[in-house]
Scaffold this active site. Structure first.
Site, PDB file in Angstrom:
ATOM      1  N   ALA A 113      32.408  29.483  43.600  1.00  0.00           N
ATOM      2  CA  ALA A 113      31.898  30.180  42.412  1.00  0.00           C
ATOM      3  C   ALA A 113      32.767  31.406  42.159  1.00  0.00           C
ATOM      4  O   ALA A 113      33.607  31.773  42.987  1.00  0.00           O
ATOM      5  CB  ALA A 113      30.454  30.609  42.635  1.00  0.00           C
ATOM      6  N   LYS A 114      32.602  32.016  41.049  1.00  0.00           N
ATOM      7  CA  LYS A 114      33.262  33.299  40.777  1.00  0.00           C
ATOM      8  C   LYS A 114      32.468  34.002  39.686  1.00  0.00           C
ATOM      9  O   LYS A 114      31.842  33.352  38.852  1.00  0.00           O
ATOM     10  CB  LYS A 114      34.709  33.079  40.299  1.00  0.00           C
ATOM     11  CG  LYS A 114      35.596  34.253  40.542  1.00  0.00           C
ATOM     12  CD  LYS A 114      36.079  34.267  41.973  1.00  0.00           C
ATOM     13  CE  LYS A 114      36.952  35.470  42.273  1.00  0.00           C
ATOM     14  NZ  LYS A 114      37.539  35.379  43.613  1.00  0.00           N
ATOM     15  N   GLY A 115      32.535  35.333  39.701  1.00  0.00           N
ATOM     16  CA  GLY A 115      31.842  36.096  38.670  1.00  0.00           C
ATOM     17  C   GLY A 115      32.745  37.178  38.137  1.00  0.00           C
ATOM     18  O   GLY A 115      33.785  37.481  38.728  1.00  0.00           O
TER      19      GLY A 115
END
Ligand code: NAD
Length: 424
Positions: A113-115
């Site tokens: 994931a990444k934000g």
């Protein structure tokens, strides 16, 4: 099959396309079924939020925030949060997929994931950043969770922001949940060894690759681009293992000394000089880009993406490139470097020491127990070495670059797990 078309040649790249071109090439060699390819090429979930934050002046500013969960096939998703004015959905999507492959290649039970939030933390007060972190956390409350999605720091965020995130999440749960995020301050359950973990993994991959290439570390020279967390730790640990680090660099330029740079002195200088190497007198000063084409045995790009491109790849003289940074080599440069016979330990393998120790942080939080630095280092060294050997074996077996081999190992693992789990 659509994905078997050759990848477009790219240079200064759209990060998603850069990732996809390697993913396509590796999938093709693996003979991945088109159905599975179609599942893995798209993120599982993409969220865009608007975050109204009261600024110190009393006005309200609305920031755009993102979280992309690329995959939860191997386990809860894992990936950092980037605070940067240029953050956009395409970049976050690419970085999320990168995390899936990185976790798979080192065989830790996480998806990717990444934000990110489009903001400039350098122009914001600590209070404004804290309110933004808390607003972001609350807006992602259905996504985050120690068994669901576990964020971490990335560009523009660090232990301070992770502490606020953990606190805000914990308030909503009515109890302390420190395993919801990694990269925390040590007193809040951060892991010993995390600060140096990525540079340490770079060192382990470098030595493993040098052994295969039969380069004696005590006779080898090295240049390290970037002197932040990853670059300075890599330089320090490599010089401790006998390599002569002849050049280091940061945003202010490159610094060269034929007889080797004393890394401890350079670190001390940087720390007293607002984090910069400018004016470092123990070495000759060169242009920022010159570090990439020096006649050294090992080159460690550990600064930023797209620094080795089709424009300078043919000038590189190193025998071995270890990608401390994410995406330092453009996909168009890949072939030029491969044809020159230069070995590249790719980012998803070389810099995976960081996520490995983040995983250890989460394990320790869930155990309610603290490991010694010695135990953390020993276990992460073992994981990095095993991952390197596995990728190397695949590269030899399929006669492909280490980069394509690393993607093959990762994609194969995720695809097999997907098939075991089954779908609708
Ligand atoms: P950092 O901010 O601590 O350091 C970055 C360094 O690169 C600084 O010395 C900066 O001056 C220099 N730099 C920036 N742009 C440059 C340029 N154009 N030319 C030369 N030098 C330049 O960052 P970091 O945490 O060391 O991360 C470096 C890279 O490693 C990034 O690509 C990051 O995504 C990747 N990475 C970091 C970690 C980690 O644990 N920190 C883990 C995996 C990957």
């Amino acid at each position: 099959m659509a994905y078997l078309e050759p990848a477009p040649l790219l240079d200064k790249e759209n990060p998603f396309e850069a990732m996809m071109s390697r993913f396509r090439a590796a999938s093709q060699i693996l003979g991945l079924e088109e159905e599975v390819y179609n599942v893995l090429k798209v993120p599982a979930r993409q969220v865009i939020v608007s975050l109204p934050v009261t600024m110190d002046a009393g006005n309200i500013r609305v920031f755009e925030g993102y979280r992309v969960v690329h995959s939860t096939i191997l386990g809860p998703s894992k990936g950092g949060i980037r605070f940067d004015p240029h953050v956009n959905l395409d970049e976050v999507k690419a970085l999320a997929a990168w995390m899936t492959w990185k976790c798979a290649v080192v065989d830790i039970p996480y998806g990717g994931a990444k934000g990110g939030v489009a903001c400039n933390p350098r122009e914001m007060s600590a209070g404004e950043i804290e309110r933004l972190v808390r607003a972001y956390t609350l807006s992602m409350i259905d996504i985050f969770g120690p068994d669901k999605d576990i964020p971490a720091p990335d560009m523009g965020t660090g232990p301070r922001e992770m502490a606020w995130l953990m606190d805000e999440y914990s308030r909503t749960q009515g109890m302390t949940v420190n395993a919801v995020v990694t990269g925390k301050p040590i007193v809040l359950g951060g892991s010993l060894g995390r600060t140096e973990a990525t540079g340490r993994g770079v060192m382990v991959s470098t030595l493993a690759a040098m052994e295969k290439l039969k380069i004696n570390p005590y006779k080898a020279t090295c240049a390290v681009q970037g002197f932040g967390n990853v670059g300075s730790w890599a330089a320090r640990l490599l010089s401790e293992r006998g390599l002569k680090v002849q050049a280091i660099s940061d945003i202010t330029g490159a610094y060269y000394n034929e007889n080797g740079i004393d890394i401890e002195k350079a670190v001390a200088y940087r720390d007293k000089n607002k984090g910069l190497l400018t004016g470092f007198a123990e070495a000759e000063s060169l242009g920022t880009q010159d570090i990439l084409t020096l006649p050294v045995d090992v080159l460690v790009p550990a600064a930023t993406e797209d620094v080795i491109t089709a424009n300078n790849a043919s000038e590189i003289k190193a025998k071995l490139i270890i990608e401390g940074a994410n995406g330092p080599t453009s996909s168009k440069a890949d072939n030029i470097i491969y044809e020159k016979g230069i070995s590249v330990v790719p980012d998803i393998l070389a810099n995976a020491g960081g996520v490995t120790v983040s995983y250890f942080e989460w394990v320790q939080n869930r155990l309610g127990y603290k490991w010694t630095a010695e135990r953390v280092n020993r276990r992460s060294d073992r994981i990095m070495k095993d991952a390197f050997d596995n990728v190397y074996k695949t590269a030899v077996e399929y006669k492909v670059s280490l980069r394509i081999a690393a993607y093959m190992v990762a994609i194969d693992k995720v695809a097999k797990t997907y098939k075991f789990r089954g779908g609708y």
